[in-house]
Design a protein around this motif. Structure first.
Motif, PDB file in Angstrom:
ATOM      1  N   ASP A 131       0.354  -1.012  -0.053  1.00  0.00           N
ATOM      2  CA  ASP A 131      -0.036   0.210  -0.190  1.00  0.00           C
ATOM      3  C   ASP A 131       0.552   1.300  -0.053  1.00  0.00           C
ATOM      4  O   ASP A 131       0.193   2.424  -0.228  1.00  0.00           O
ATOM      5  CB  ASP A 131      -0.780   0.398   1.091  1.00  0.00           C
ATOM      6  CG  ASP A 131      -2.466   1.111   1.296  1.00  0.00           C
ATOM      7  OD1 ASP A 131      -2.707   1.274   0.707  1.00  0.00           O
ATOM      8  OD2 ASP A 131      -1.581   1.980   2.179  1.00  0.00           O
ATOM      9  N   LEU A 132       1.515   1.346   0.462  1.00  0.00           N
ATOM     10  CA  LEU A 132       2.466   2.602   0.670  1.00  0.00           C
ATOM     11  C   LEU A 132       3.403   2.163  -0.214  1.00  0.00           C
ATOM     12  O   LEU A 132       3.679   3.411  -1.113  1.00  0.00           O
ATOM     13  CB  LEU A 132       3.674   1.866   1.563  1.00  0.00           C
ATOM     14  CG  LEU A 132       3.425   2.107   3.090  1.00  0.00           C
ATOM     15  CD1 LEU A 132       4.523   1.760   3.592  1.00  0.00           C
ATOM     16  CD2 LEU A 132       3.133   3.109   3.446  1.00  0.00           C
ATOM     17  N   LEU A 152      -5.769   0.667 -10.545  1.00  0.00           N
ATOM     18  CA  LEU A 152      -5.482   0.706  -9.212  1.00  0.00           C
ATOM     19  C   LEU A 152      -6.443   1.623  -8.227  1.00  0.00           C
ATOM     20  O   LEU A 152      -5.955   1.689  -7.141  1.00  0.00           O
ATOM     21  CB  LEU A 152      -4.934   2.651 -10.190  1.00  0.00           C
ATOM     22  CG  LEU A 152      -3.813   3.328  -9.038  1.00  0.00           C
ATOM     23  CD1 LEU A 152      -2.895   2.365  -8.390  1.00  0.00           C
ATOM     24  CD2 LEU A 152      -3.898   4.566  -9.607  1.00  0.00           C
ATOM     25  N   VAL A 153      -7.281   1.515  -8.476  1.00  0.00           N
ATOM     26  CA  VAL A 153      -8.582   2.296  -7.271  1.00  0.00           C
ATOM     27  C   VAL A 153      -8.568   1.167  -6.353  1.00  0.00           C
ATOM     28  O   VAL A 153      -8.215   0.739  -4.926  1.00  0.00           O
ATOM     29  CB  VAL A 153      -9.423   3.105  -7.461  1.00  0.00           C
ATOM     30  CG1 VAL A 153     -10.468   2.982  -6.558  1.00  0.00           C
ATOM     31  CG2 VAL A 153      -9.631   3.729  -8.237  1.00  0.00           C
ATOM     32  N   LEU A 154      -9.037   0.026  -6.732  1.00  0.00           N
ATOM     33  CA  LEU A 154      -8.564  -1.368  -5.531  1.00  0.00           C
ATOM     34  C   LEU A 154      -7.737  -2.188  -5.414  1.00  0.00           C
ATOM     35  O   LEU A 154      -7.174  -1.769  -3.768  1.00  0.00           O
ATOM     36  CB  LEU A 154      -9.701  -2.769  -6.653  1.00  0.00           C
ATOM     37  CG  LEU A 154     -10.828  -2.563  -6.872  1.00  0.00           C
ATOM     38  CD1 LEU A 154     -10.983  -3.810  -7.876  1.00  0.00           C
ATOM     39  CD2 LEU A 154     -11.358  -1.892  -6.080  1.00  0.00           C
ATOM     40  N   ALA A 155      -6.590  -1.497  -6.039  1.00  0.00           N
ATOM     41  CA  ALA A 155      -5.078  -1.969  -5.451  1.00  0.00           C
ATOM     42  C   ALA A 155      -5.090  -0.881  -3.726  1.00  0.00           C
ATOM     43  O   ALA A 155      -4.146  -1.234  -3.175  1.00  0.00           O
ATOM     44  CB  ALA A 155      -4.482  -1.547  -6.627  1.00  0.00           C
ATOM     45  N   ARG A 156      -5.358   0.327  -4.427  1.00  0.00           N
ATOM     46  CA  ARG A 156      -4.800   1.023  -3.001  1.00  0.00           C
ATOM     47  C   ARG A 156      -6.166   0.945  -1.959  1.00  0.00           C
ATOM     48  O   ARG A 156      -5.989   1.848  -0.834  1.00  0.00           O
ATOM     49  CB  ARG A 156      -5.304   2.909  -3.771  1.00  0.00           C
ATOM     50  CG  ARG A 156      -3.411   3.231  -4.398  1.00  0.00           C
ATOM     51  CD  ARG A 156      -3.734   4.491  -4.783  1.00  0.00           C
ATOM     52  NE  ARG A 156      -2.796   4.707  -5.849  1.00  0.00           N
ATOM     53  CZ  ARG A 156      -2.505   5.731  -6.184  1.00  0.00           C
ATOM     54  NH1 ARG A 156      -3.753   6.770  -6.099  1.00  0.00           N
ATOM     55  NH2 ARG A 156      -1.303   5.584  -6.811  1.00  0.00           N
ATOM     56  N   GLU A 157      -7.626   0.464  -2.402  1.00  0.00           N
ATOM     57  CA  GLU A 157      -8.428   0.211  -1.405  1.00  0.00           C
ATOM     58  C   GLU A 157      -7.901  -0.922  -0.672  1.00  0.00           C
ATOM     59  O   GLU A 157      -8.921  -1.227   0.718  1.00  0.00           O
ATOM     60  CB  GLU A 157      -9.917  -0.137  -2.111  1.00  0.00           C
ATOM     61  CG  GLU A 157      -9.838   1.274  -2.570  1.00  0.00           C
ATOM     62  CD  GLU A 157      -9.748   2.470  -1.939  1.00  0.00           C
ATOM     63  OE1 GLU A 157     -10.982   2.138  -1.026  1.00  0.00           O
ATOM     64  OE2 GLU A 157      -9.825   3.781  -2.340  1.00  0.00           O
ATOM     65  N   GLY A 186      -7.347   1.268   2.119  1.00  0.00           N
ATOM     66  CA  GLY A 186      -8.155   1.980   2.007  1.00  0.00           C
ATOM     67  C   GLY A 186      -9.142   1.625   2.160  1.00  0.00           C
ATOM     68  O   GLY A 186     -10.391   2.855   2.942  1.00  0.00           O
ATOM     69  N   SER A 187     -10.026  -0.028   2.327  1.00  0.00           N
ATOM     70  CA  SER A 187     -11.048   0.976   2.509  1.00  0.00           C
ATOM     71  C   SER A 187     -11.330  -0.352   4.010  1.00  0.00           C
ATOM     72  O   SER A 187     -12.900  -1.259   4.039  1.00  0.00           O
ATOM     73  CB  SER A 187     -11.903  -0.213   1.177  1.00  0.00           C
ATOM     74  OG  SER A 187     -12.756   0.824   0.435  1.00  0.00           O
ATOM     75  N   SER A 188     -10.138  -0.076   4.222  1.00  0.00           N
ATOM     76  CA  SER A 188     -10.527  -1.122   5.383  1.00  0.00           C
ATOM     77  C   SER A 188     -11.547  -1.468   6.819  1.00  0.00           C
ATOM     78  O   SER A 188     -12.126  -1.769   7.302  1.00  0.00           O
ATOM     79  CB  SER A 188      -9.281  -0.626   6.120  1.00  0.00           C
ATOM     80  OG  SER A 188      -8.149  -1.308   5.954  1.00  0.00           O
TER      81      SER A 188
END
Length: 289
Positions: free
Chosen positions: A149-150, A204-209, A212-214
């Motif tokens: 995530d970083l 990209l959004v799902l990878a970051r989520e 991000g959606s924790s």
């Protein structure tokens, strides 16, 4: 609607249908008759992941597999919401549009939280569950995912996902168990839906989520009692470098009515990698239930 020229009709010989969500047109397959089985994919895949299951299961059941917005043959509109909760909201609208009644829910990867959120909100409609390498809780305690995530939060993540199409090109192959069935022709069916940088935003959004959606994942996990008693089939690829056996152990500790199959030679993408193994298991599970 014309199919793209990269689509292999021999590998994916299904009639396409479309659902007009509030955010864009979603592609789906609806084949067969009988008890409905809904297949929900994750990233960086689409309903192609389930092609072998669709072909076989639809001989005896009604099988539905949609492509999330931003994936596969669905539209990839700029500005649409691509967080897992956004996909879950659209999936809920899609299910209501179909009027399925009771159905069996099959989920993989991000399809877990996306699909299981519907089962939690509508437990009376989901009669059985099938889980392939997925989760339903916050991943903040997973040091590997936190490290990823970083990296993904900055320019490097955008370059990897949007410029180089790294998720289906590189990560998908890395997370496969035995790569030999992943021929260039089959691999192209996973990479081709994301032909331009603009087509890759949902990846990209799902990878970051993952992180991000924790809070959303954790809110679902707190409601797990709605589904943990249901008849459940779990088929888990043990060569998955991301969702290892500790994830499976957590599911086993919570599911009170589960049949679990460990697949020692299979990686992350169980419905494709181990279709010949899991199809008989799924057929038996649905029939007996």
């Amino acid at each position: 609607m014309n199919q793209p020229n990269w689509l292999s009709e021999s590998a994916y010989p299904f009639d396409s249908q479309y659902f007009e969500s509030d955010d864009g047109r979603m592609h789906y397959v609806d084949r067969g008759a009988g008890h409905p089985i809904l297949l929900v994919h994750g990233t960086p895949t689409w309903s192609f992941l389930y092609r072998n299951l669709i072909t076989t299961l639809s001989r005896d059941y009604r099988v539905i597999a949609a492509d999330h917005l931003g994936f596969g043959l669905s539209e990839k509109p700029d500005g649409a919401g691509y967080r897992p909760q956004d996909h879950a909201d659209r999936l809920s609208s899609f299910i209501e549009y179909l009027g399925l009644g009771q159905f069996t829910l099959v989920v993989h990867d991000f399809g877990g939280p996306i699909g299981l959120s519907y089962a939690i909100d509508h437990p009376e409609q989901v009669s059985r569950l099938v889980l392939f390498n997925t989760w339903l809780w916050s991943l903040t305690d997973d040091t590997t995912i936190r490290a990823a995530d970083l990296l993904l939060g900055g320019l490097l993540g955008r370059l990897f996902y949007c410029r180089y199409n790294g998720s289906p090109r590189i990560l998908l192959k890395y997370m496969w168990g035995d790569e030999s069935p992943l021929t260039d022709e089959i691999h192209a069916q996973y990479t081709s839906p994301f032909s331009s940088a603009g087509d890759r935003i949902a990846l990209l959004v799902l990878a970051r989520e993952l992180i991000g959606s924790s809070d959303w994942y954790e809110s679902l996990w707190h409601q797990r009692a709605q589904i943990t008693h249901k008849p459940t089939l779990v088929a888990w690829g043990l060569r998955d470098p991301s969702f290892d056996e500790t994830y499976l152990d957590r599911w086993e500790s919570e599911l009170s009515n589960a049949t679990v199959h460990r697949l020692p030679d299979t990686g992350h993408f169980v419905p494709d990698e181990a279709a010949d193994h899991v199809i008989p298991l799924l057929m038996e599970f649905v029939t007996e239930s």
